[in-house]
Design a protein around this motif. Structure first.
Motif, mmCIF file in Angstrom:
data_model
loop_
_atom_site.group_PDB
_atom_site.id
_atom_site.type_symbol
_atom_site.label_atom_id
_atom_site.label_comp_id
_atom_site.label_asym_id
_atom_site.label_seq_id
_atom_site.Cartn_x
_atom_site.Cartn_y
_atom_site.Cartn_z
ATOM 1 N N ARG A 1 7.675 -7.335 13.193
ATOM 2 C CA ARG A 1 8.884 -7.814 12.515
ATOM 3 C C ARG A 1 9.351 -9.120 13.137
ATOM 4 N N ALA A 2 9.291 -9.197 14.455
ATOM 5 C CA ALA A 2 9.693 -10.424 15.141
ATOM 6 C C ALA A 2 8.789 -11.585 14.748
ATOM 7 N N ALA A 3 7.481 -11.312 14.625
ATOM 8 C CA ALA A 3 6.541 -12.364 14.234
ATOM 9 C C ALA A 3 6.808 -12.834 12.812
ATOM 10 N N ARG A 4 7.116 -11.907 11.906
ATOM 11 C CA ARG A 4 7.410 -12.296 10.514
ATOM 12 C C ARG A 4 8.681 -13.128 10.441
ATOM 13 N N ARG A 5 9.683 -12.753 11.214
ATOM 14 C CA ARG A 5 10.917 -13.534 11.225
ATOM 15 C C ARG A 5 10.656 -14.948 11.740
ATOM 16 N N TYR A 6 9.851 -15.047 12.789
ATOM 17 C CA TYR A 6 9.531 -16.365 13.354
ATOM 18 C C TYR A 6 8.818 -17.232 12.310
ATOM 19 N N LEU A 7 7.896 -16.639 11.563
ATOM 20 C CA LEU A 7 7.167 -17.357 10.525
ATOM 21 C C LEU A 7 8.116 -17.878 9.445
ATOM 22 N N ARG A 8 9.053 -17.033 9.007
ATOM 23 C CA ARG A 8 10.012 -17.462 7.988
ATOM 24 C C ARG A 8 10.884 -18.603 8.494
ATOM 25 N N LYS A 9 11.291 -18.532 9.735
ATOM 26 C CA LYS A 9 12.222 -19.523 10.284
ATOM 27 C C LYS A 9 11.545 -20.846 10.592
ATOM 28 N N HIS A 10 10.314 -20.812 11.115
ATOM 29 C CA HIS A 10 9.662 -22.027 11.601
ATOM 30 C C HIS A 10 8.537 -22.524 10.705
ATOM 31 N N GLY A 11 8.122 -21.715 9.750
ATOM 32 C CA GLY A 11 7.074 -22.157 8.842
ATOM 33 C C GLY A 11 5.669 -22.009 9.398
ATOM 34 N N HIS A 12 5.535 -21.425 10.561
ATOM 35 C CA HIS A 12 4.217 -21.159 11.137
ATOM 36 C C HIS A 12 4.326 -19.951 12.047
ATOM 37 N N ALA A 13 3.204 -19.300 12.254
ATOM 38 C CA ALA A 13 3.190 -18.107 13.106
ATOM 39 C C ALA A 13 3.439 -18.494 14.553
ATOM 40 N N PRO A 14 4.016 -17.594 15.345
ATOM 41 C CA PRO A 14 4.191 -17.893 16.772
ATOM 42 C C PRO A 14 2.844 -18.006 17.466
ATOM 43 N N LYS A 15 2.790 -18.830 18.499
ATOM 44 C CA LYS A 15 1.560 -18.967 19.295
ATOM 45 C C LYS A 15 1.165 -17.614 19.871
ATOM 46 N N ASN A 16 2.161 -16.885 20.372
ATOM 47 C CA ASN A 16 1.936 -15.558 20.941
ATOM 48 C C ASN A 16 2.235 -14.533 19.861
ATOM 49 N N ASN A 17 1.241 -14.249 19.044
ATOM 50 C CA ASN A 17 1.430 -13.435 17.850
ATOM 51 C C ASN A 17 1.116 -11.971 18.149
#
Length: 264
Positions: free
Chosen positions: A179-195
């Motif tokens: 869920r945290a990774a999906r939120r990061y993707l929505r906010k920043h437009g790319h997946a987190p480096k530490n996925n």
């Protein structure tokens, strides 16, 4: 002398606050962040070596598993170690400063299958890597295998339920890593480096302590970034999962290499 005796004197509240203030620069100014972390890590390892061997580390070989860019190479070269870095990602390997004392070497390899002989290095370090490996204790077993009897293995990792367990996703990891990774993707437009699930995994303090105790090689454990008066927290179940952001496991390989540790 206890192995942590010298480092304990360095583990002050002022140091903890200084390092905490540097964490905010990891993304915008990685040279500042990793440079400060490298210097602190080299000082920690030097203190542990001096306390355990009553001698300077000059000339001894240090293998840095997951060393990444060259910040750690420079810091350990200045401390007197002969530095060898292991990094599976060439982008990480060449992503930092090139300067060091000219003696540092890098090997592209996985930490879970180190291309080194048994008993071949004096110190084996893994700094904030285990939480990025699907089989962290296989990595730990490899570190023990390649370290000479009487040497030191120092495995430090970020605890999942600690405040920094989610890395750049912040405290949202408490609602679940995916869920945290999906939120990061929505906010920043790319997946987190530490996925979560691919390059970040939920590793607990209890997991590391269970593995380290099972090897029979554990010397001590302490919270990496806490002041000395707060080190007791690592001994308290449940509390350590939330209150200890990073666990350090210090191990000394036994004389009979390979007799205790196999892949797990």
């Amino acid at each position: 002398m206890p192995v942590t005796d010298l480092f304990a004197r360095r583990a002050t509240l002022a140091r903890s606050l200084r390092l905490l203030s540097e964490f905010r620069f990891e993304q915008p100014d990685p040279a500042r962040f990793y440079g400060a972390l490298a210097e602190d890590t080299a000082a920690m390892i030097t203190d542990l070596w001096r306390a355990d061997h009553r001698a300077a580390p000059a000339g001894h070989t240090l293998l840095d598993v997951g060393g990444g860019p060259g910040y750690f190479a420079s810091a350990f070269a200045h401390a007197g170690f002969t530095y060898i870095g292991v990094e599976p990602d060439p982008r990480e390997m060449h992503g930092g400063p090139a300067e060091n004392d000219g003696t540092a070497r890098y090997v592209r390899a996985s930490g879970t299958a180190l291309p080194f002989d048994d008993d071949s290095v004096d110190v084996c370090l893994s700094s904030n890597v285990a939480e990025h490996v699907a089989e962290p204790w296989r990595l730990g077993n490899e570190m023990l295998r390649v370290t000479r009897p009487g040497g030191l293995v120092v495995l430090s990792y970020t605890v999942w339920l600690g405040p920094f367990g989610g890395h750049e996703t912040g405290l949202w990891h408490y609602l679940g890593g995916q869920r945290a990774a999906r939120r990061y993707l929505r906010k920043h437009g790319h997946a987190p480096k530490n996925n979560y699930g691919s390059s970040l995994f939920a590793v607990s303090a209890a997991d590391g302590l269970q593995w380290a105790n099972a090897t029979g090689a554990l010397v001590t454990t302490f919270p990496r970034y806490h002041p000395r008066w707060a080190w007791w927290m690592v001994r308290v179940p449940v509390l350590r999962e939330f209150g200890v952001s990073n666990v350090v496991l210090v191990l000394r390989p036994p004389t009979a290499t390979g007799s205790t540790f196999g892949a797990s």
